[in-house]
Structures are given as C-alpha cells and as structure tokens.
Scaffold this motif. Structure first.
Motif, PDB file in Angstrom:
ATOM      1  N   THR A 117      82.059 142.656 -24.803  1.00  0.00           N
ATOM      2  CA  THR A 117      81.133 142.798 -25.926  1.00  0.00           C
ATOM      3  C   THR A 117      80.628 144.223 -26.122  1.00  0.00           C
ATOM      4  OG1 THR A 117      79.179 142.295 -24.570  1.00  0.00           O
ATOM      5  CG2 THR A 117      80.331 140.423 -25.584  1.00  0.00           C
ATOM      6  N   SER A 118      80.697 145.061 -25.097  1.00  0.00           N
ATOM      7  CA  SER A 118      80.097 146.407 -25.091  1.00  0.00           C
ATOM      8  C   SER A 118      78.583 146.367 -25.169  1.00  0.00           C
ATOM      9  CB  SER A 118      80.677 147.289 -26.202  1.00  0.00           C
ATOM     10  OG  SER A 118      82.049 147.536 -25.969  1.00  0.00           O
ATOM     11  N   SER A 119      77.994 145.240 -24.750  1.00  0.00           N
ATOM     12  CA  SER A 119      76.550 145.203 -24.525  1.00  0.00           C
ATOM     13  C   SER A 119      76.299 145.847 -23.169  1.00  0.00           C
ATOM     14  CB  SER A 119      76.034 143.763 -24.541  1.00  0.00           C
ATOM     15  OG  SER A 119      76.259 143.186 -25.819  1.00  0.00           O
ATOM     16  N   ASN A 120      75.321 146.735 -23.101  1.00  0.00           N
ATOM     17  CA  ASN A 120      75.102 147.520 -21.891  1.00  0.00           C
ATOM     18  C   ASN A 120      73.603 147.668 -21.670  1.00  0.00           C
ATOM     19  OD1 ASN A 120      74.730 149.888 -20.137  1.00  0.00           O
ATOM     20  ND2 ASN A 120      76.926 150.227 -20.394  1.00  0.00           N
ATOM     21  N   ASP A 121      73.109 147.069 -20.589  1.00  0.00           N
ATOM     22  CA  ASP A 121      71.672 147.097 -20.325  1.00  0.00           C
ATOM     23  C   ASP A 121      71.171 148.471 -19.908  1.00  0.00           C
ATOM     24  OD1 ASP A 121      71.539 144.446 -20.934  1.00  0.00           O
ATOM     25  OD2 ASP A 121      71.403 143.731 -18.865  1.00  0.00           O
ATOM     26  N   THR A 122      72.073 149.347 -19.483  1.00  0.00           N
ATOM     27  CA  THR A 122      71.670 150.690 -19.050  1.00  0.00           C
ATOM     28  C   THR A 122      71.665 151.677 -20.207  1.00  0.00           C
ATOM     29  OG1 THR A 122      72.517 150.305 -16.818  1.00  0.00           O
ATOM     30  CG2 THR A 122      72.223 152.598 -17.488  1.00  0.00           C
ATOM     31  N   PHE A 123      72.720 151.694 -20.994  1.00  0.00           N
ATOM     32  CA  PHE A 123      72.856 152.684 -22.065  1.00  0.00           C
ATOM     33  C   PHE A 123      72.762 152.083 -23.466  1.00  0.00           C
ATOM     34  CE2 PHE A 123      75.379 154.530 -18.474  1.00  0.00           C
ATOM     35  CZ  PHE A 123      74.460 155.515 -18.151  1.00  0.00           C
ATOM     36  N   GLY A 124      72.449 150.806 -23.554  1.00  0.00           N
ATOM     37  CA  GLY A 124      72.274 150.171 -24.854  1.00  0.00           C
ATOM     38  C   GLY A 124      73.566 149.584 -25.396  1.00  0.00           C
ATOM     39  N   SER A 125      73.428 148.590 -26.247  1.00  0.00           N
ATOM     40  CA  SER A 125      74.584 147.916 -26.827  1.00  0.00           C
ATOM     41  C   SER A 125      75.221 148.740 -27.942  1.00  0.00           C
ATOM     42  CB  SER A 125      74.172 146.550 -27.392  1.00  0.00           C
ATOM     43  OG  SER A 125      73.680 145.711 -26.371  1.00  0.00           O
ATOM     44  N   VAL A 126      76.537 148.721 -28.000  1.00  0.00           N
ATOM     45  CA  VAL A 126      77.262 149.281 -29.142  1.00  0.00           C
ATOM     46  C   VAL A 126      77.238 148.248 -30.260  1.00  0.00           C
ATOM     47  CG1 VAL A 126      79.414 150.322 -29.933  1.00  0.00           C
ATOM     48  CG2 VAL A 126      78.769 150.487 -27.513  1.00  0.00           C
ATOM     49  N   ARG A 127      77.109 148.727 -31.500  1.00  0.00           N
ATOM     50  CA  ARG A 127      77.029 147.817 -32.639  1.00  0.00           C
ATOM     51  C   ARG A 127      78.244 147.951 -33.547  1.00  0.00           C
ATOM     52  NH1 ARG A 127      72.169 145.387 -32.980  1.00  0.00           N
ATOM     53  NH2 ARG A 127      70.590 146.130 -31.489  1.00  0.00           N
ATOM     54  N   ASN A 128      78.612 146.840 -34.150  1.00  0.00           N
ATOM     55  CA  ASN A 128      79.798 146.786 -35.002  1.00  0.00           C
ATOM     56  C   ASN A 128      79.506 147.409 -36.366  1.00  0.00           C
ATOM     57  OD1 ASN A 128      81.970 145.865 -36.725  1.00  0.00           O
ATOM     58  ND2 ASN A 128      82.399 144.285 -35.203  1.00  0.00           N
ATOM     59  N   PRO A 129      80.315 148.384 -36.811  1.00  0.00           N
ATOM     60  CA  PRO A 129      80.061 149.013 -38.115  1.00  0.00           C
ATOM     61  C   PRO A 129      80.129 148.039 -39.287  1.00  0.00           C
ATOM     62  CG  PRO A 129      81.554 150.357 -36.809  1.00  0.00           C
ATOM     63  CD  PRO A 129      81.404 149.051 -36.080  1.00  0.00           C
ATOM     64  N   TYR A 130      80.843 146.930 -39.145  1.00  0.00           N
ATOM     65  CA  TYR A 130      80.912 145.951 -40.229  1.00  0.00           C
ATOM     66  C   TYR A 130      79.648 145.113 -40.334  1.00  0.00           C
ATOM     67  CZ  TYR A 130      85.799 146.874 -41.345  1.00  0.00           C
ATOM     68  OH  TYR A 130      86.956 147.470 -41.766  1.00  0.00           O
ATOM     69  N   ASP A 131      78.972 144.922 -39.226  1.00  0.00           N
ATOM     70  CA  ASP A 131      77.715 144.172 -39.193  1.00  0.00           C
ATOM     71  C   ASP A 131      77.035 144.537 -37.882  1.00  0.00           C
ATOM     72  OD1 ASP A 131      75.611 142.382 -38.953  1.00  0.00           O
ATOM     73  OD2 ASP A 131      76.757 140.661 -39.677  1.00  0.00           O
ATOM     74  N   GLN A 132      75.941 145.285 -37.960  1.00  0.00           N
ATOM     75  CA  GLN A 132      75.318 145.798 -36.752  1.00  0.00           C
ATOM     76  C   GLN A 132      74.662 144.714 -35.906  1.00  0.00           C
ATOM     77  OE1 GLN A 132      73.338 149.628 -36.744  1.00  0.00           O
ATOM     78  NE2 GLN A 132      74.010 150.019 -38.835  1.00  0.00           N
ATOM     79  N   ALA A 133      74.609 143.495 -36.413  1.00  0.00           N
ATOM     80  CA  ALA A 133      74.117 142.382 -35.601  1.00  0.00           C
ATOM     81  C   ALA A 133      75.218 141.805 -34.721  1.00  0.00           C
ATOM     82  CB  ALA A 133      73.544 141.286 -36.494  1.00  0.00           C
ATOM     83  N   CYS A 134      76.459 142.292 -34.915  1.00  0.00           N
ATOM     84  CA  CYS A 134      77.613 141.746 -34.198  1.00  0.00           C
ATOM     85  C   CYS A 134      78.148 142.752 -33.176  1.00  0.00           C
ATOM     86  CB  CYS A 134      78.733 141.378 -35.174  1.00  0.00           C
ATOM     87  SG  CYS A 134      78.321 139.997 -36.270  1.00  0.00           S
ATOM     88  N   VAL A 135      78.868 142.234 -32.199  1.00  0.00           N
ATOM     89  CA  VAL A 135      79.471 143.098 -31.187  1.00  0.00           C
ATOM     90  C   VAL A 135      80.705 143.773 -31.783  1.00  0.00           C
ATOM     91  CG1 VAL A 135      78.679 141.550 -29.363  1.00  0.00           C
ATOM     92  CG2 VAL A 135      81.043 141.371 -30.174  1.00  0.00           C
ATOM     93  N   PRO A 136      81.076 144.952 -31.261  1.00  0.00           N
ATOM     94  CA  PRO A 136      82.297 145.616 -31.691  1.00  0.00           C
ATOM     95  C   PRO A 136      83.494 145.235 -30.832  1.00  0.00           C
ATOM     96  CG  PRO A 136      81.101 147.071 -30.250  1.00  0.00           C
ATOM     97  CD  PRO A 136      80.282 145.795 -30.337  1.00  0.00           C
ATOM     98  N   GLY A 137      83.290 144.298 -29.903  1.00  0.00           N
ATOM     99  CA  GLY A 137      84.310 144.016 -28.904  1.00  0.00           C
ATOM    100  C   GLY A 137      84.168 144.977 -27.738  1.00  0.00           C
ATOM    101  N   GLY A 138      84.834 144.647 -26.641  1.00  0.00           N
ATOM    102  CA  GLY A 138      84.716 145.509 -25.475  1.00  0.00           C
ATOM    103  C   GLY A 138      85.909 145.372 -24.562  1.00  0.00           C
ATOM    104  N   SER A 139      85.971 146.184 -23.561  1.00  0.00           N
ATOM    105  CA  SER A 139      84.857 147.036 -23.185  1.00  0.00           C
ATOM    106  C   SER A 139      84.841 148.379 -23.905  1.00  0.00           C
ATOM    107  CB  SER A 139      84.893 147.289 -21.672  1.00  0.00           C
ATOM    108  OG  SER A 139      86.117 147.897 -21.286  1.00  0.00           O
ATOM    109  N   SER A 140      85.892 148.682 -24.691  1.00  0.00           N
ATOM    110  CA  SER A 140      85.993 149.990 -25.355  1.00  0.00           C
ATOM    111  C   SER A 140      85.304 149.993 -26.712  1.00  0.00           C
ATOM    112  CB  SER A 140      87.468 150.384 -25.518  1.00  0.00           C
ATOM    113  OG  SER A 140      88.185 150.270 -24.319  1.00  0.00           O
ATOM    114  N   GLY A 141      84.127 149.370 -26.787  1.00  0.00           N
ATOM    115  CA  GLY A 141      83.465 149.212 -28.078  1.00  0.00           C
ATOM    116  C   GLY A 141      83.019 150.502 -28.716  1.00  0.00           C
ATOM    117  N   GLY A 142      82.607 151.490 -27.915  1.00  0.00           N
ATOM    118  CA  GLY A 142      82.180 152.760 -28.487  1.00  0.00           C
ATOM    119  C   GLY A 142      83.311 153.491 -29.175  1.00  0.00           C
ATOM    120  N   SER A 143      84.486 153.501 -28.557  1.00  0.00           N
ATOM    121  CA  SER A 143      85.651 154.139 -29.174  1.00  0.00           C
ATOM    122  C   SER A 143      85.996 153.454 -30.491  1.00  0.00           C
ATOM    123  CB  SER A 143      86.849 154.085 -28.219  1.00  0.00           C
ATOM    124  OG  SER A 143      86.680 154.961 -27.122  1.00  0.00           O
TER     125      SER A 143
END
Length: 494
Positions: free
Chosen positions: A156-182
């Motif tokens: 999901t790329s949710s990260n309790d230390t550095f914060g969750s990455v958000r999906n550009p299509y809908d910021q309430a959704c995950v971008p997938g992971g673990s490479s969500g930031g890329s």
C-alpha cells in the motif's frame, strides 16, 4: 502564468529559442523520457530547464508524499553539468540529463537510503547500487529518493514513519506498494521514468494502481547489488515505472546495453493466453468490465485469444511466494545490513521499526510464526514444479504472453489495510492484490503492466502480460502493439 494548453513540442521549441522555462513548464512535465532525452541530446531543450520544470511540479504536489528526500540544488547542479557536457561535444548517454526518482530501498551515495524505516533514515551508502551506476553512466540524474512501504514489506505504501504515499488519481486511495512513491511521482508528472523494485508485486501493483506502464524483468536481468532484498537471490528485481512502453525500453537498453531497437510488431496472429478459471474469477465488477473490454480490444487488433485453464500447481503461486519470502526475509535483511556496513544488526534495526510493521513481522517472519524448514523446502519443490508447468503451458498453447488483470480490485482506500469488499464479500487485501501477480514472481517471468482503462469512479485498472524468462525485449516489442490497441487512459486530474 503557465499555458495549460501548450503542446509538448511547443515547450521544446520554447527552450530551443531561449524563452523562459516557466512558459513551457506545464508542457515539459508531460514529455515522456524518450522525447525529453532526445530534445536534450539535440540541444533543443536545456537539461536545467527540464529539471526546473519537474522540480516545480514536485514542489507543488508535496501532498502526495511521493518523495522521502529531494535535493533541488543538487539536481539543478547536475543538470547544469549535463548541459556543459553537451556543449563540450562529448559523447552523450542514452539518458542524458534525465532526472530519475529512485526508490528508497535502492542505494545512492549522494542521498540517504532509509528503506522506509527509522533506524536507517540517515544511512548513506558508500556506493551506488549497481543499477544506479549503470543509469548514471548513461547520463541520468538522481532526482531524489521516493517514499515506500517500510522495509518494502507490503503493497500500500502506507508508512507510519515517513507518512503514507497518496494516489494521484484519488488522494484517499493507496498508490500501491511497496514502490508507491516512484509510481505517484511518474503518474503525477513529477518525472517521466522512475526506479522501482519488485519482490511480490512492488512494481506491478503500483503500475496498475497509478495507471502506468511497468516492467518487472526476468529475474536477474538487472543487477541486484546494493538493494535490500527480502529473499536470498530468488524474487527481488529492480525495474522501471513509466508512462509509455518506449520509456521502459529506453530504461532496459540503458541498464543492459542491448540497444537494438525494440520495433513494434503487429498483433495480427499473435497468440495471447487467458485462463478465465483463475485469473478472471472473483474480480471486482469494475475490474472485470475493464479487463473484458481490454481483451476485446486485443482481439479486434488481430490477436488470437487462447483460453486454457492453468495447471493446478500454478494456483499455489501465492502460497509458495509467501512461504519463501517469510522464511528468508530476516536472513536477507541481516545480510544486507552487514554487507553494507550499516553498523546495525537486524535486532537493533527492528527495535526502531514502527509498531504496526513489528506486528506484521512477528505474525509472518519471526519465530514462532516463521514457516518451518520442512514447509519451506516443500515450497521450493512446488516452485520448481510450477516453473516447469508454466513453461509447458506456454509451449502447449503456443502463446507469446499470458494476459490477466493485475489486481482483483481497484486501488483500495488508505484505511483499507486488511480487507477489501468484492461483490459483497470481505477479501483479504493480500489476496486481492497478490493472487494474480504471484505467478510471475514464482516463475521468474518477464512481466509487463499496461493501463487498460478506468473504473466508473475514475480509478485505473492495469493488465499484466507475462512472457517466458529471457523474452524481455520481445515482450517490449509486443508491448508497443498492446499499448496501441488498449489506447491511453485519462491522466490524473491533479
């Protein structure tokens, strides 16, 4: 004020004629990597102007949390150096002047490599990962380190230390992971191409969730030195995320040195396998709709769709992969920490891992819940049988690729960390995201992800095309035709 209607070629022309970078900034960020590099190599676009446009875009979209570290001054300095190299008449690399986000599990000596965890947040490797060395030797620039799931241990790329990455299509959704930031960086036009890494879906899941093209190459095609692995030389594979097949092919050429053109082939007569009994069962209705439409498009383009049930052992792929990964994770991470001279043991690092991730590790990879040696050995045997079965399946059906929806569900919402609801039933998130992609991991297949469409709610749905090991360049050639048949999807409205 930027002109949102400016075409990419207008931006290149503006740079060529010396107009202000800001006038073409909105169009510059729409360029794919191949076009941008070609313009920079020809002197039609200054690397510094291009870097400034991407950095401005990244700064405006910090809400996505795509980057863990970003050093604009260093990026601009490297871009100016690229312009000087070109002015000197020196030979230019395949990626001349191209800023690349690098997943923060891939070592870079210029920036810390945290692997998404607190204990390593200031760890500066002495050497770049081998894949980074190869890309830099071709003129690429490290743009920054992209955010990720802690220790790459999740989807999901949710990260309790550095914060969750958000999906550009809908910021309430995950971008997938673990490479969500890329993935978020490329989808949101902060960069056209990025380095990701995939053990069990960490390229393919973000590609699908963010409407991107992605390549998990045949295992071992790209070097793994300098990357924190979750297995011991079995599954972990670095690879690219992009917005076009052409850019995946450019990345592949830069890393492997195989620069022969990956010419597009026609789909006419190409045999593409589908297994409705497995890969298409239990799908979210919107995923099913998009996938069925995608198969129709391929058929209309001349592909021969071959329906054949997969061997039973292939259906064990998720179980096999989970067993091997959970058995090998602790020794693999321990080996990385020692080899890279981090000064930390696994236990010392783990003591600073977030509470939620500690729970995941304890439930899966630590004694007493770590798989037994007997279960692990059985998984290795099943994996060998699976690889043989897949090779026979391709041969018996005479198919060039196996096609299926990457995920069973659209991108989940960020709070959906355990289950998703599909057709009124609760489905474990790991099943919904991993069931289909596990085969590629276990069989070391070459796997190409392409965007196939969007749900009624505007969320991307990806299709995966798997080819036999070693068929990467042929798969990329086929990818041009597949991409053309599927057509583009809407970009994120951000």
């Amino acid at each position: 004020m930027e002109n949102e209607d400016m075409k990419p070629e207008d931006a290149v022309l503006g740079a060529q004629t010396g107009s202000k970078a800001a006038s073409g900034g909105s169009a510059l960020v729409e360029l794919n990597a191949s076009t941008a590099v070609d313009a920079m190599r020809k002197g039609e676009l200054r690397a510094e102007d291009y870097a400034n446009a991407l950095l401005t875009r990244a700064n405006s979209l910090q809400s996505l949390n795509a980057f863990r570290t970003l050093s604009p001054d260093e990026v601009r300095e490297d871009a100016r150096s690229a312009d000087k190299v070109r002015a000197s008449g020196a030979k230019l690399g395949l990626l001349h002047g191209l800023p690349l986000p690098v997943k923060d599990s891939v070592n870079t000596k210029s920036l810390p490599t945290s692997n998404g965890t607190r204990a390593l947040r200031d760890f500066k490797p002495k050497e770049d990962a081998e894949v980074v060395k190869r890309l830099l030797s071709q003129g690429a620039i490290v743009m920054g380190k992209s955010n990720l799931q802690e220790l790459s241990y999740g989807w999901t790329s949710s990260n309790d230390t550095f914060g969750s990455v958000r999906n550009p299509y809908d910021q309430a959704c995950v971008p997938g992971g673990s490479s969500g930031g890329s993935a978020a960086a490329v989808a949101a036009r902060m960069a056209p191409l990025a380095i990701a890494e995939d053990t069990l879906g960490s390229i393919r899941i973000p590609a699908s969730c963010c409407g991107l093209a992605g390549l998990r190459p045949t295992f071992g095609r790209y070097p793994g030195a300098g990357i924190m692995s979750l297995t011991q030389n079995k599954f972990d594979q670095v690879g690219p995320l992009a917005r076009s097949v052409a850019d995946l092919a450019l990345f592949d050429a830069a890393v492997t040195g195989e620069t022969a053109a990956t010419a597009s082939v026609t789909l006419s007569g190409v045999r593409i396998g589908i297994a409705p009994d497995y890969f298409y069962s239990g799908l979210d209705p919107e995923v099913e709709r998009v996938a069925e439409a995608a198969i129709r498009k391929l058929k209309d383009a001349g592909a021969v769709i071959v329906q054949a049930n997969i061997p039973e052992v292939v259906k064990l792929a998720s179980e096999i992969a989970f067993t091997i990964i959970t058995y090998e994770t602790v020794p693999a991470i321990s080996e990385f920490l020692a080899n890279e001279k981090t000064g930390l043991t696994f236990e010392e690092m783990f003591s600073q891992v977030s509470e939620s991730m500690q729970g995941v590790f304890k439930s899966l990879s630590l004694v007493p819940n770590r798989p037994s040696a007997e279960v692990y050995e059985a998984a290795l045997l099943n994996r060998r049988n699976l690889k043989q079965a897949i090779a026979s399946y391709f041969s018996d059906q005479q198919i060039a690729a196996l096609a299926f929806p990457t995920l069973m569900t659209p991108p989940p919402r960020i709070e959906q960390e355990s289950d998703v609801v599909i057709r009124g039933e609760n489905v474990p998130l790991g099943v919904a995201l991993v069931r289909n992609i596990a085969v590629g991991t276990c069989a070391s297949l070459a796997s190409l992800i392409l965007p196939a469409g969007v749900t009624a709610g505007g969320l991307p749905v990806g299709m995966e095309f798997d080819a036999l090991p070693g068929e990467d360049r042929n798969l990329l050639s086929l990818g041009y035709a597949l991409e053309n048949a599927l057509g583009p999807i809407q970009r994120p409205a951000i």
